[in-house]
Design an enzyme around this catalytic site. Structure first.
Site, mmCIF file in Angstrom:
data_model
loop_
_atom_site.group_PDB
_atom_site.id
_atom_site.type_symbol
_atom_site.label_atom_id
_atom_site.label_comp_id
_atom_site.label_asym_id
_atom_site.label_seq_id
_atom_site.Cartn_x
_atom_site.Cartn_y
_atom_site.Cartn_z
ATOM 1 C CE LYS A 69 -3.886 2.172 0.258
ATOM 2 N NZ LYS A 69 -3.456 2.886 -0.984
ATOM 3 C CE LYS A 81 4.062 7.522 5.498
ATOM 4 N NZ LYS A 81 3.731 8.384 4.316
ATOM 5 C CE LYS A 119 4.732 7.331 -2.041
ATOM 6 N NZ LYS A 119 4.125 7.782 -0.769
ATOM 7 C CG ASP A 152 3.549 10.870 -2.911
ATOM 8 O OD1 ASP A 152 3.420 10.665 -1.694
ATOM 9 O OD2 ASP A 152 4.545 11.479 -3.374
ATOM 10 C CG ASN A 208 -4.173 16.101 -0.736
ATOM 11 O OD1 ASN A 208 -3.709 15.398 0.160
ATOM 12 N ND2 ASN A 208 -5.475 16.240 -0.922
ATOM 13 C CB SER A 223 -5.533 4.856 1.792
ATOM 14 O OG SER A 223 -5.317 5.953 0.944
HETATM 15 P P1 NDP Z 1 0.902 17.707 -4.398
HETATM 16 O O1 NDP Z 1 1.389 17.348 -5.743
HETATM 17 O O2 NDP Z 1 -0.539 17.925 -4.183
HETATM 18 O O3 NDP Z 1 1.642 19.024 -3.873
HETATM 19 C C1 NDP Z 1 3.024 19.071 -3.791
HETATM 20 C C2 NDP Z 1 3.434 20.452 -3.333
HETATM 21 O O4 NDP Z 1 4.816 20.456 -3.017
HETATM 22 C C3 NDP Z 1 3.260 21.482 -4.433
HETATM 23 O O5 NDP Z 1 3.033 22.740 -3.860
HETATM 24 C C4 NDP Z 1 4.622 21.439 -5.125
HETATM 25 O O6 NDP Z 1 4.952 22.606 -5.851
HETATM 26 C C5 NDP Z 1 5.546 21.258 -3.947
HETATM 27 N N1 NDP Z 1 6.749 20.542 -4.383
HETATM 28 C C6 NDP Z 1 6.802 19.322 -4.963
HETATM 29 N N2 NDP Z 1 8.061 18.988 -5.255
HETATM 30 C C7 NDP Z 1 8.813 20.023 -4.870
HETATM 31 C C8 NDP Z 1 10.199 20.277 -4.908
HETATM 32 N N3 NDP Z 1 11.058 19.387 -5.425
HETATM 33 N N4 NDP Z 1 10.632 21.460 -4.384
HETATM 34 C C9 NDP Z 1 9.763 22.356 -3.879
HETATM 35 N N5 NDP Z 1 8.430 22.172 -3.805
HETATM 36 C C10 NDP Z 1 7.975 21.033 -4.303
HETATM 37 O O7 NDP Z 1 1.460 16.576 -3.418
HETATM 38 P P2 NDP Z 1 0.981 16.204 -1.932
HETATM 39 O O8 NDP Z 1 0.503 17.418 -1.239
HETATM 40 O O9 NDP Z 1 0.112 15.025 -2.044
HETATM 41 O O10 NDP Z 1 2.354 15.714 -1.303
HETATM 42 C C11 NDP Z 1 3.213 16.569 -0.561
HETATM 43 C C12 NDP Z 1 4.135 15.723 0.305
HETATM 44 O O11 NDP Z 1 3.339 14.977 1.232
HETATM 45 C C13 NDP Z 1 4.988 14.699 -0.426
HETATM 46 O O12 NDP Z 1 6.224 14.582 0.237
HETATM 47 C C14 NDP Z 1 4.210 13.402 -0.256
HETATM 48 O O13 NDP Z 1 5.041 12.279 -0.341
HETATM 49 C C15 NDP Z 1 3.673 13.595 1.143
HETATM 50 N N6 NDP Z 1 2.488 12.806 1.507
HETATM 51 C C16 NDP Z 1 1.364 12.840 0.743
HETATM 52 C C17 NDP Z 1 0.252 12.125 1.122
HETATM 53 C C18 NDP Z 1 -1.033 12.202 0.375
HETATM 54 O O14 NDP Z 1 -1.999 11.603 0.847
HETATM 55 N N7 NDP Z 1 -1.126 12.910 -0.727
HETATM 56 C C19 NDP Z 1 0.276 11.254 2.309
HETATM 57 C C20 NDP Z 1 1.495 11.343 3.077
HETATM 58 C C21 NDP Z 1 2.546 12.080 2.656
HETATM 59 P P3 NDP Z 1 4.840 22.597 -7.457
HETATM 60 O O15 NDP Z 1 3.365 22.667 -7.746
HETATM 61 O O16 NDP Z 1 5.578 23.810 -7.888
HETATM 62 O O17 NDP Z 1 5.456 21.331 -7.944
HETATM 63 O O1 2IT Z 2 3.029 8.890 1.515
HETATM 64 C C1 2IT Z 2 1.868 8.442 1.688
HETATM 65 O O2 2IT Z 2 1.535 7.894 2.740
HETATM 66 C C2 2IT Z 2 0.908 8.600 0.599
HETATM 67 N N1 2IT Z 2 1.247 9.167 -0.430
HETATM 68 C C3 2IT Z 2 -0.482 8.054 0.738
HETATM 69 C C4 2IT Z 2 -0.490 6.580 0.446
HETATM 70 C C5 2IT Z 2 -1.855 5.947 0.378
HETATM 71 O O3 2IT Z 2 -1.865 4.761 -0.008
HETATM 72 O O4 2IT Z 2 -2.868 6.565 0.685
#
Ligand code: NDP
Ligand code: 2IT
Length: 448
Positions: free
Chosen positions: A93, A117, A129, A169, A243, A380
């Site tokens: 997952k 996690k 992943k 992600d 997100n 999830s």
């Molecule tokens: P999104 O794509 O929705 O948003 C990512 C954000 O981070 C955007 O604002 C993006 O800017 C910025 N970003 C991405 N890469 C870079 C970089 N290399 N340098 C600077 N800014 C950057 O992703 P999420 O919000 O889903 O994910 C954000 C983080 O949270 C990640 O590390 C992800 O692994 C983690 N995460 C996500 C989960 C989920 O459920 N979605 C769960 C747990 C963890 P730009 O638009 O300019 O690229």
């Molecule tokens: O980093 C994370 O935990 C996620 N991107 C969410 C994974 C999931 O299966 O909901």
């Protein structure tokens, strides 16, 4: 990467040798191994049975070509990955990341962290992943759709509701999940919960969109309460505007905090009055614009180019929600100097090892991503439960379950830290508590 324990040191050397040029994966493994030294000293069975050697080797890595056609009729080729790291406690997952920086080492580090996690959520999910070096930025909806369909045409052979359940992600949100789920359904002729983060009309769960950001704040709230603090009246710096950042901002504000920053990969905004989230949602979720556009309707706010400057803004609580290693040693020192007392990671591995050391030395409350951002994957898993039952819970029911999961998770992590003699060290607590459940399952299976 130094170890007291020679077994750990040799294992780390082996990981580096067998996975060359993958610094993010080395970093993630190092962090776990250095925390586990006291556990394996107390319980040599984990070494004698080869559990650690197994745990650092993915069960399976799938790597494939993703051909797709752009709007000019030109063929484009990207790489697709799925790292199925551990199925010890449930189906693989974890999310899919679409970003140009993606290569095998990034997916491996994310999949490795996901094992611990997912174990911490208390729910039956293994670690995996995936993703691609495809860049959704600037692509039309049709290009994204053609890419997602091609990606799933290969990936569908390796996943399934009881085998491997991907989700979103970076770069993968509701739109991409919709295209991929549709393609999976067509190819398999099955309507199953093979992906999470689905739309609410076709098997998605309420609260999944909000879950990572909300869960991050629930975890942080528990951590703060333990030392007599809270979000109420606190100034909060958040990075990212995707997100996780958006819903962390929403919940932190609901809990009484004032969020003054958000960023993207170009720069950050500073709004000393508190960020106007409805404007950010419109810009980011609907119009897919850059964060600097915030100033068009909020001219009193400030915009600065570059990402790391966001940590120079004085705050009480920092919630990094963009990407790995976004807080380095200099940024950590700036946070500490400006009086920040808590850092909780929404992004995975937000802080470099040097930054973590700065926080821990300064007595800043520090929660690693694998604990603090587990609310997304936990919800999830709740989506999977609802899909299996062919049932649908209300927003309040799912939110209440999420809150309970994050409170239990915090207590578990904090209890494990205390038990191993390092109270308040949530890195050790998360690694130890996450590890034990997975390791004991592996022991039960015999040779793994
Ligand atoms: P999104 O794509 O929705 O948003 C990512 C954000 O981070 C955007 O604002 C993006 O800017 C910025 N970003 C991405 N890469 C870079 C970089 N290399 N340098 C600077 N800014 C950057 O992703 P999420 O919000 O889903 O994910 C954000 C983080 O949270 C990640 O590390 C992800 O692994 C983690 N995460 C996500 C989960 C989920 O459920 N979605 C769960 C747990 C963890 P730009 O638009 O300019 O690229
Ligand atoms: O980093 C994370 O935990 C996620 N991107 C969410 C994974 C999931 O299966 O909901």
């Amino acid at each position: 990467m130094h170890f007291q324990n020679s077994y750990m040191s040799e294992l780390m050397e082996r990981v580096i040798k067998r996975n060359p040029a993958e610094p993010e994966f080395h970093q993630a493994v190092w962090e776990v191994l250095q925390s586990l030294a006291p556990v394996v000293t107390a319980h040599p069975k984990y070494i004698n049975e080869g559990i650690l050697e197994s745990l650092v080797e993915p069960e399976r890595i799938i790597k494939f070509r993703v051909p797709w056609e752009d709007d000019n009729g030109k063929v484009q080729i990207n790489r697709g990955f799925r790292v199925q790291f551990s199925s010890a406690i449930g189906p693989y997952k974890g999310g899919l990341r679409f970003h140009p920086s993606v290569y095998e080492g990034i997916i491996k580090f994310l999949a490795f962290e996901q094992i611990f996690k997912n174990s911490l959520t208390g729910l039956p999910i293994g670690g995996g992943k995936g993703g691609s070096d495809f860049d959704p930025k600037g692509k039309s909806d049709n290009e994204v759709r053609r890419f997602c369909q091609s990606f799933m045409s290969e990936l569908f052979k390796y996943i399934g509701p009881d085998t491997d359940v991907p989700a979103g992600d970076i770069g993968v949100g509701g739109r991409e999940i919709g295209y991929m789920f549709g393609q999976y359904k067509r190819l398999s002729n099955e309507f199953t919960g093979v992906l999470t983060g689905k739309g609410l009309t076709y098997g998605g769960s309420l609260v999944r969109t909000e879950a990572t950001g909300y869960g991050l704040c629930y975890f942080t709230d528990n951590m703060l309460k333990d030392v007599g603090k809270g979000f109420d009246g606190a100034t909060v710096a958040i990075s990212g505007s995707g997100n996780v950042a958006i819903y962390a901002c929403e919940k932190a504000t609901q809990l009484g905090g004032k969020v003054v920053t958000l960023s993207d990969s170009n720069g950050f905004i500073y709004d000393k009055n508190g960020v106007d989230l409805s404007c950010v949602k419109q810009l980011k979720e609907v119009e897919r614009k850059r964060i600097r556009e915030y100033l068009v309707s909020h001219p009193h706010a400030e915009y600065y180019e570059g990402c790391s400057g966001v940590w120079q803004i004085p705050c009480d609580i920092a919630l990094p929600c963009a990407t790995q290693n976004e807080i380095d040693e200099a940024s950590a020192k700036a946070l500490v100097k400006n009086g920040c007392f808590a850092v909780a990671e929404g992004s995975n591995m937000s802080s470099t090892p040097q930054a973590v050391e700065v926080f821990q030395t300064a007595g800043v409350l520090y929660a690693p991503g694998k604990a603090a951002n587990a609310g997304g994957v936990a919800t999830s898993a709740l989506e999977m439960s609802q899909n299996s039952m062919r049932y649908f819970w209300s927003f309040e029911e799912v939110d209440c379950k999420l809150r309970t999961i994050m409170t239990d998770l915090y207590r578990n992590v904090s209890g494990a830290a205390a038990e191993y003699g390092v109270p308040g060290d949530f890195v050790t607590g998360a690694n130890v508590a996450g590890f034990l459940k997975v390791a004991d399952s592996m022991l039960a299976y015999g040779l793994v």
